[in-house]
Design an enzyme around this catalytic site. Structure first.
Site, mmCIF file in Angstrom:
data_model
loop_
_atom_site.group_PDB
_atom_site.id
_atom_site.type_symbol
_atom_site.label_atom_id
_atom_site.label_comp_id
_atom_site.label_asym_id
_atom_site.label_seq_id
_atom_site.Cartn_x
_atom_site.Cartn_y
_atom_site.Cartn_z
ATOM 1 C CE1 TYR A 98 6.810 -1.831 -4.412
ATOM 2 C CE2 TYR A 98 7.499 -3.495 -2.849
ATOM 3 C CZ TYR A 98 6.878 -3.155 -4.030
ATOM 4 O OH TYR A 98 6.338 -4.135 -4.820
ATOM 5 C CG PHE B 54 -11.531 -10.922 -2.630
ATOM 6 C CD1 PHE B 54 -12.863 -11.126 -2.940
ATOM 7 C CD2 PHE B 54 -10.630 -10.699 -3.661
ATOM 8 C CE1 PHE B 54 -13.293 -11.128 -4.263
ATOM 9 C CE2 PHE B 54 -11.050 -10.710 -4.983
ATOM 10 C CZ PHE B 54 -12.387 -10.920 -5.286
ATOM 11 N N GLY C 168 -12.471 -7.157 2.686
ATOM 12 C CA GLY C 168 -13.542 -6.254 3.077
ATOM 13 C C GLY C 168 -13.294 -4.790 2.800
#
Length: 353
Positions: free
Chosen positions: A69, A223, A225
């Site tokens: 990462y 979920f 948005g």
């Protein structure tokens, strides 16, 4: 430091059967390093550290990162935050195994010498003496899993890591690895619109006493948005995700609208309902949503207060039928054809996270 987590609202659970105890809600740190965008800079260190500290003070003690990462910068950030927190109260998870990640493909390495070198480097970047949960990020099918696990077992015996995990592994790999040394947790993508692990992997983990860590429990933000009530910037890595391309996203918006209607019924946000659905999949399931915003952190924690019955769970599942989800769960540029190793089983060759 005064322990301010005594009044928190995040319960603790046992993850797996080897003794690891974590907060019921974890925190995925990947997004703090700007991973989801090729052009937007990562958060300034002080902002990222403040979010990690806030999560801890609100009761989250299980933090997830990986060496890949931000090309190691995420681990360095977590290390800086840990210096301001009581290490003994933190359950730190990191990963090794992905050598390169991006449009050119995905290269993995599970050779014993690489395992040891990665662990040493992660310990240095994190500034810690041990890693609580050390995952093989992706399985290298050119190296017998028994060889990789053998080195991980040595690291446990040396006290460099406490528990071993696998990420996106196939059932056969999980069973073979567990025979060498007990696996404490398996990290898989699991959300309302990614449920393929339910048929084989979840029953296997429960048979073997392995905990389940759900990454992308909010469908990579869908979920919450993303792409529905707020656009996905074209420079975000999600623009390359099949479920977020224009055609598929148009179809998937119907699924969001159904969840939104149910959220009204349960008096919560759609993201909270989607996360609560994951929480209710079992005592052995710990989701690790990530965020760069305090309001989303509070919302995620608030999902723990959403109580669902068996009938509620069925209703929510039926609102997002897996057969109606448009688009594959893998990124276009990290499908099996892009892997540098041949003969990779589908589960061992899933998208990065």
């Amino acid at each position: 430091m005064e322990d301010e987590t005594q009044n928190q609202n995040v319960p603790r659970v046992k993850l797996g059967s080897q003794g690891l105890e974590v907060s019921k809600l974890g925190f995925g740190c990947m997004g703090l390093s700007g991973i989801y965008s090729s052009q937007i800079s990562p958060l300034p260190d002080d902002v990222g550290i403040s979010i990690i500290k806030a999560a801890f003070l609100k009761g989250i003690t299980f933090f997830d990162t990986a060496d890949v990462y931000g090309s190691h910068t995420n681990e360095i950030l977590i290390g800086k935050a840990l210096k301001q927190l009581p290490r003994e109260k933190i359950q730190l998870a990191t990963k090794f195994g992905i050598v390169t990640l991006g449009p050119s493909g995905l290269v993995v390495n599970g050779r014993p010498e690489y395992v040891r070198a990665c662990c040493k480097a992660s310990l240095e970047r994190l500034g810690v003496e041990y890693i609580d949960l050390y995952y093989q990020h992706r399985v290298d099918t050119t190296v017998p899993i028994e060889e990789t696990m053998g080195e991980l077992k040595k690291l446990v015996e040396e006290g460099k890591i406490k528990y071993i995990g696998l990420s996106e592994a196939s059932p056969d790999t999980i069973r073979r690895a567990h025979a060498v040394h007990p696996i404490t947790a398996v990290q898989m993508e699991w959300s309302l619109w990614t449920r393929d692990i339910e048929e084989e992997i979840i029953p296997l983990c429960r048979e073997l006493g392995i905990g389940i860590v759900s990454y992308s429990p909010l469908g990579r933000g869908f979920f919450g948005g993303r792409g529905v009530v707020k656009n996905t910037p074209p420079n975000m890595i999600l623009a390359k995700h099949p479920r977020f391309n224009e055609e598929n996203l148009h179809k998937n918006k119907t699924l969001y609208q159904r969840l939104e209607n149910l959220a009204v019924k349960h008096q919560c946000a759609p993201a909270q309902l989607a996360l609560a659905w994951v929480h209710h999949q079992g005592y052995d399931v710990v989701p690790i949503p990530g965020t760069t915003k305090m309001k989303n952190l509070d919302s995620n924690i608030g999902s723990l207060k959403v109580k669902l019955t068996e009938e509620d769970l069925k209703e929510i599942s039926h609102a997002v039928p897996i057969g109606e989800v448009a688009g594959d769960r893998n990124y276009d540029f990290v499908g099996p054809a892009d892997w540098k190793h041949a003969n990779t089983p589908p589960r061992d060759s899933s998208a990065p996270a």
